[in-house]
Design a protein around this motif. Structure first.
Motif: not given
Length: 340
Positions: A1-12, A14-25
């Motif tokens: 899956m893709k997520q928009i990550v706040i990588t650090k405090y700051g201006d916009p 700092v928002l980066k798209i990162q790939e993560r493993k798909d979650p399971q319910p």
């Protein structure tokens, strides 16, 4: 899956798209394939390090999504799979897939698309708690809605009109025509008018029964003065902290210094009330929130809940969405769409 990550405090940026493993319910959860994501001012505060409840970076924020149920965890009726739903999330909403407790998931009314469904939960639940649950607004009473053109502001206007209250609202003058078309009785230009003087002039010196104030600081003092006897001041934000160019610590110090103290004896003598709302602290009250949400969705079907999406941004444009809100350009809701 893709997520928009706040990588650090700051201006916009700092928002980066990162790939993560798909979650399971897990048990009592569902996995939602996200179509639309509501963007809220709390997300911006979290990005700037001004929202104490948010996890520390790197983190993923987001309180509301809409989409289709992709799978169900143990204990969940499998018939929910494939349904179009809107859901409340405890962060992690800036994702193209997210697991959510079944109790936080609601079927989307047929009249709504995914974008407008994602515009409902946080804004309308906050406004409903302020006006109906805690404020007890009644037919014939009057309410001042600060930031009437924002997401919560428009939701509060819908609910106030449904309750047949007289409505006053502060906004920039460029939003007045739209607000009056939505039913606002008396717009006030907060940039060129003193809202307290305007309210007193419009009400013959009496004031109003309710004020909804998400601004904070000195504004709370003036809002309290705008109340007539039996008036209630509902506090639900501190947007003033983003107006300062000082560092985070100094912003909080300034906020604390400007925050009024409400003396119980003076409240009694004035016959006034002050209360606060933070929906983010209501996660353990899911039965209450579920009941409120059901009433709001009934309002969609009856036509008095009218979510307004000002603009949609693509998933990868989250930074632009934040900038748009910070520039106070939006009327109503800003939504991210995943394209999935």
């Amino acid at each position: 899956m893709k997520q928009i990550v706040i990588t650090k405090y700051g201006d916009p940026d700092v928002l980066k798209i990162q790939e993560r493993k798909d979650p399971q319910p897990s048990a009592e959860e569902v996995l939602i394939k996200v179509k639309a994501i509501g963007v809220n001012f709390a997300d911006i505060l979290a990005r700037k390090g001004l929202y104490p409840d948010a996890p520390k970076p790197p983190c993923v924020v987001g309180y509301e999504v809409s989409g289709t149920v992709e799978s169900a965890g143990p204990g969940v009726d499998a018939s929910i799979v494939g349904q179009s739903v809107v859901a409340l999330t405890r962060f992690n909403g800036y994702s193209d897939r997210v697991c959510v407790p079944e109790k936080a998931v609601f079927t989307i009314p047929e009249s709504l698309d995914f974008e407008h469904a994602a515009a409902i939960p946080l804004n309308y639940l906050t406004a409903y708690q302020l006006l109906y649950v805690m404020g007890g607004l009644k037919k014939g009473e009057s309410v001042l809605i600060h930031n009437a053109g924002g997401g919560v502001g428009l939701a509060a206007l819908d609910i106030s009109l449904h309750l047949e209250a007289t409505t006053y609202g502060t906004s920039s003058v460029g939003k007045h025509s739209f607000l009056m078309e939505r039913g606002l009785n008396y717009p006030i230009d907060y940039r060129n008018q003193d809202f307290l003087s305007s309210i007193m002039n419009l009400t013959g010196g009496k004031g109003v029964e309710m004020v909804l104030d998400p601004i904070g600081g000195n504004n709370w003092k003036k809002s309290y003065k705008a109340l007539r006897p039996t008036g209630r001041l509902g506090l639900f934000g501190v947007s003033t902290v983003t107006d300062s160019t000082m560092g985070r610590v100094f912003q909080f110090i300034k906020l604390i210094a400007q925050t009024p103290r409400y003396n119980p004896l003076r409240l009694m003598n004035a016959n006034k009330g002050v209360f606060g709302v933070n929906l983010g602290h209501m996660w353990n009250e899911r039965d209450k929130i579920s009941g409120w949400m059901q009433e709001i969705l009934k309002g969609v079907e009856k036509g008095w809940v009218r979510p307004h999406v000002d603009r949609t941004f693509r998933f990868e444009q989250a930074g632009k969405a934040h900038r748009y809100i910070e520039a106070r350009k939006n009327i109503g809701k800003i939504v991210l769409v995943t394209g999935g």
